[in-house]
Design a protein around this motif. Sequence first.
Motif, PDB file in Angstrom:
ATOM      1  N   THR A   1      57.739 -12.832  43.912  1.00  0.00           N
ATOM      2  CA  THR A   1      57.011 -12.342  45.074  1.00  0.00           C
ATOM      3  C   THR A   1      55.506 -12.477  44.886  1.00  0.00           C
ATOM      4  O   THR A   1      54.777 -12.581  45.852  1.00  0.00           O
ATOM      5  N   THR A   2      55.033 -12.480  43.640  1.00  0.00           N
ATOM      6  CA  THR A   2      53.588 -12.601  43.474  1.00  0.00           C
ATOM      7  C   THR A   2      53.217 -14.043  43.151  1.00  0.00           C
ATOM      8  O   THR A   2      53.982 -14.781  42.541  1.00  0.00           O
ATOM      9  N   LEU A   3      52.018 -14.398  43.573  1.00  0.00           N
ATOM     10  CA  LEU A   3      51.533 -15.766  43.373  1.00  0.00           C
ATOM     11  C   LEU A   3      50.360 -15.741  42.410  1.00  0.00           C
ATOM     12  O   LEU A   3      49.657 -14.733  42.292  1.00  0.00           O
ATOM     13  N   ARG A   4      50.133 -16.876  41.747  1.00  0.00           N
ATOM     14  CA  ARG A   4      48.981 -17.015  40.851  1.00  0.00           C
ATOM     15  C   ARG A   4      48.059 -18.075  41.461  1.00  0.00           C
ATOM     16  O   ARG A   4      48.390 -19.258  41.459  1.00  0.00           O
ATOM     17  N   VAL A   5      46.945 -17.600  42.003  1.00  0.00           N
ATOM     18  CA  VAL A   5      46.085 -18.489  42.802  1.00  0.00           C
ATOM     19  C   VAL A   5      44.671 -18.541  42.227  1.00  0.00           C
ATOM     20  O   VAL A   5      44.085 -17.500  41.917  1.00  0.00           O
ATOM     21  N   LEU A   6      44.143 -19.747  42.113  1.00  0.00           N
ATOM     22  CA  LEU A   6      42.745 -19.929  41.725  1.00  0.00           C
ATOM     23  C   LEU A   6      41.975 -20.405  42.958  1.00  0.00           C
ATOM     24  O   LEU A   6      42.276 -21.462  43.514  1.00  0.00           O
ATOM     25  N   ILE A   7      41.000 -19.615  43.380  1.00  0.00           N
ATOM     26  CA  ILE A   7      40.188 -19.951  44.561  1.00  0.00           C
ATOM     27  C   ILE A   7      38.862 -20.519  44.067  1.00  0.00           C
ATOM     28  O   ILE A   7      38.183 -19.888  43.249  1.00  0.00           O
ATOM     29  N   ALA A   8      38.494 -21.704  44.537  1.00  0.00           N
ATOM     30  CA  ALA A   8      37.242 -22.314  44.086  1.00  0.00           C
ATOM     31  C   ALA A   8      36.307 -22.505  45.269  1.00  0.00           C
ATOM     32  O   ALA A   8      36.687 -23.086  46.290  1.00  0.00           O
ATOM     33  N   SER A   9      35.085 -22.002  45.128  1.00  0.00           N
ATOM     34  CA  SER A   9      34.128 -22.113  46.229  1.00  0.00           C
ATOM     35  C   SER A   9      32.708 -22.053  45.678  1.00  0.00           C
ATOM     36  O   SER A   9      32.440 -21.364  44.690  1.00  0.00           O
ATOM     37  N   SER A  10      31.796 -22.769  46.324  1.00  0.00           N
ATOM     38  CA  SER A  10      30.407 -22.681  45.884  1.00  0.00           C
ATOM     39  C   SER A  10      29.823 -21.302  46.214  1.00  0.00           C
ATOM     40  O   SER A  10      28.905 -20.840  45.545  1.00  0.00           O
ATOM     41  N   GLU A  11      30.359 -20.651  47.263  1.00  0.00           N
ATOM     42  CA  GLU A  11      29.828 -19.346  47.668  1.00  0.00           C
ATOM     43  C   GLU A  11      30.933 -18.305  47.685  1.00  0.00           C
ATOM     44  O   GLU A  11      32.031 -18.572  48.210  1.00  0.00           O
ATOM     45  N   VAL A  12      30.649 -17.151  47.151  1.00  0.00           N
ATOM     46  CA  VAL A  12      31.579 -16.022  47.211  1.00  0.00           C
ATOM     47  C   VAL A  12      30.743 -14.755  47.406  1.00  0.00           C
ATOM     48  O   VAL A  12      29.855 -14.471  46.599  1.00  0.00           O
ATOM     49  N   HIS A  13      31.011 -14.021  48.463  1.00  0.00           N
ATOM     50  CA  HIS A  13      30.347 -12.738  48.659  1.00  0.00           C
ATOM     51  C   HIS A  13      31.009 -11.716  47.739  1.00  0.00           C
ATOM     52  O   HIS A  13      32.235 -11.738  47.614  1.00  0.00           O
ATOM     53  N   PRO A  14      30.346 -10.842  47.029  1.00  0.00           N
ATOM     54  CA  PRO A  14      28.937 -10.493  47.145  1.00  0.00           C
ATOM     55  C   PRO A  14      28.048 -11.192  46.119  1.00  0.00           C
ATOM     56  O   PRO A  14      26.957 -10.692  45.831  1.00  0.00           O
ATOM     57  N   TYR A  15      28.445 -12.313  45.581  1.00  0.00           N
ATOM     58  CA  TYR A  15      27.650 -12.940  44.517  1.00  0.00           C
ATOM     59  C   TYR A  15      26.607 -13.916  45.070  1.00  0.00           C
ATOM     60  O   TYR A  15      25.436 -13.848  44.712  1.00  0.00           O
ATOM     61  N   SER A  16      27.046 -14.856  45.913  1.00  0.00           N
ATOM     62  CA  SER A  16      26.115 -15.847  46.475  1.00  0.00           C
ATOM     63  C   SER A  16      26.577 -16.170  47.886  1.00  0.00           C
ATOM     64  O   SER A  16      27.771 -16.382  48.099  1.00  0.00           O
ATOM     65  N   LYS A  17      25.608 -16.236  48.807  1.00  0.00           N
ATOM     66  CA  LYS A  17      25.993 -16.452  50.205  1.00  0.00           C
ATOM     67  C   LYS A  17      24.910 -17.177  50.964  1.00  0.00           C
ATOM     68  O   LYS A  17      23.731 -16.841  50.847  1.00  0.00           O
ATOM     69  N   THR A  18      25.315 -18.204  51.737  1.00  0.00           N
ATOM     70  CA  THR A  18      24.407 -18.704  52.771  1.00  0.00           C
ATOM     71  C   THR A  18      25.029 -18.548  54.148  1.00  0.00           C
ATOM     72  O   THR A  18      24.350 -18.670  55.152  1.00  0.00           O
ATOM     73  N   GLY A  19      26.348 -18.310  54.221  1.00  0.00           N
ATOM     74  CA  GLY A  19      26.985 -18.183  55.530  1.00  0.00           C
ATOM     75  C   GLY A  19      28.395 -17.638  55.411  1.00  0.00           C
ATOM     76  O   GLY A  19      28.767 -17.013  54.403  1.00  0.00           O
ATOM     77  N   GLY A  20      29.181 -17.921  56.461  1.00  0.00           N
ATOM     78  CA  GLY A  20      30.517 -17.343  56.570  1.00  0.00           C
ATOM     79  C   GLY A  20      31.471 -17.749  55.452  1.00  0.00           C
ATOM     80  O   GLY A  20      32.425 -17.016  55.149  1.00  0.00           O
ATOM     81  N   LEU A  21      31.239 -18.897  54.836  1.00  0.00           N
ATOM     82  CA  LEU A  21      32.082 -19.337  53.722  1.00  0.00           C
ATOM     83  C   LEU A  21      32.178 -18.244  52.650  1.00  0.00           C
ATOM     84  O   LEU A  21      33.258 -17.922  52.150  1.00  0.00           O
ATOM     85  N   ALA A  22      31.032 -17.656  52.325  1.00  0.00           N
ATOM     86  CA  ALA A  22      31.006 -16.623  51.284  1.00  0.00           C
ATOM     87  C   ALA A  22      31.780 -15.386  51.719  1.00  0.00           C
ATOM     88  O   ALA A  22      32.570 -14.823  50.947  1.00  0.00           O
ATOM     89  N   ASP A  23      31.577 -14.967  52.960  1.00  0.00           N
ATOM     90  CA  ASP A  23      32.295 -13.784  53.458  1.00  0.00           C
ATOM     91  C   ASP A  23      33.793 -14.022  53.350  1.00  0.00           C
ATOM     92  O   ASP A  23      34.565 -13.153  52.951  1.00  0.00           O
TER      93      ASP A  23
END
Length: 498
Positions: A11-33
């Motif tokens: 039932t549980t998944l093991r997921v790695l999410i990769a992004s240049s922006e992640v809120h609350p660390y770095s944000k320029t727009g909605g991608l981070a949110d």
Amino acid sequence: MRGPASTLSSTTLRVLIASSEVHPYSKTGGLADMTGALGRALARAGHQVGMVKPLFRGLRERVPQLRRQDWRFDLPLGNRRVDAELWVHEPEPRLTVYFIGHDPYFDRAGLYNENGRDYPDNAERFIFFSKCVVHLGRYLPWRPELIHVHDWQTALVPLLVRHQRRHEGWTEAPRTCLTVHNLAYQGYFPAWAYELTNLPWDYFHPDCAEAYGQLNCLKAGIATSDRLTTVSPRYAREILTEEFGEGLAWLLRRRQSHLRGILNGVDYDEWNTEHNPHLPASYSWQDLRGKALVKQALLQEMGLPGSPEMPLFGTITRLAEQKGLDILLPALHEMLAASMRFVLLGSGEARYADALQRLQKLYPQKVAVRIGFDAGLAHRIEAGCDFYLMPSRFEPCGLNQMYSLRYGTVPIVRAVGGLDDTVVDARESLSRANGIKFHEYSAAALAHAIRKAMVLYRHPDLLRQYQINGMKVDFSWDRTATEYTQVYREALAAPLLD
Ligand code: ADP
């Protein structure tokens, strides 16, 4: 390869999410949110989640809990080898955030650009980052079964994973999912940048990583990711058309059976009117009195006269063509003769910033413009205005209109993408109406919508009904996260794409 059956039964998944922006660390727009909230929502739902992003400037100071790991990246990048550090933060159970530290690439004033100019080595920076993501995916002890990448900065990951599975012995490679937050940004670079991937030139053709003789990172991801999503159902349909497909409609149509539009959620822990450190007063749909106080405080903060009888319009935006500034400016020039005021917070292209500042000089009693990025002021504009303007040329999802709805600020939107999916106009349902939509991309159509808002403002009971309808709409993350887990499970169960 791990059998799909075993994955499906767990039932549980093991997921790695990769992004240049992640809120609350770095944000320029909605991608981070979106990525920040997705990671938290999945972890809270019981899944094991890793998030990986660059260690941009200032993070070590802002997040003192960051720990450096004993981990060595020493990866080929064209004909060189480049190393990086791994830093880790565990903000909550089951959620680990990995930061890739390589100061020559990431210790800079901006994320992608400075003084309006893209960094000339963006290909190198994000190809390297993508390689670090793949390396983590391959060697992390908890073995992610799916890597979820976002936008062009990480869109080469699915191709790199596929190549390593086929040719470099990674038989248990994870499945991949690419979310397109904005098709207009594709990561186009000169062909020589492809050398930095160290992939064979076999993939550099128009069905994969090449477009018009150049490297197109997003295209490679669209062609090779096991699953594709975008951030609203309507945008998922729009990008299949020439008008919105940014040259990739044909490829997206080819991959249509693997493409799904999932509306972004809103993080109501942060975007709420009752427990919000950025607001000077609180209010709710049952008692809207506090909203008037926020409006007064906002007018004062922005240096505008405090006459509450005039409607206040606002917007918070990247100053980019997409956001409709070309119709907003002439519409405001037409409408500001009437009894209205306008506040704007934005950063981006100088030509728009200059034009907005000229508007402010022309109407100092009615217009206040702040150029810059200010999270607290963004909340106060959302809450203190009567109407929120979002005249986008296109809008994959858009978050600000959803924040406006929750803040009792009636959104005025162009009926495209996620704006059309989230706002209800009186012409669609009188009883559920919560905003004003217009269709044609023109200053005249926007000015007409602003006029409608001014009429609505003169009917307080009807306005209140719009506000209450909007405040009651629920775009919480549970639904969005559930839809993503469905996509992940489909990806894990499907036969491998080859
Ligand atoms: P996009 O990602 O296309 O810029 P969205 O509406 O999806 O547009 O998300 C924008 C996010 O960035 C919102 O959280 C918005 O409040 C925030 N934002 C944009 N510009 C600014 C700014 N100048 N200051 C503070 N927040 C901003």
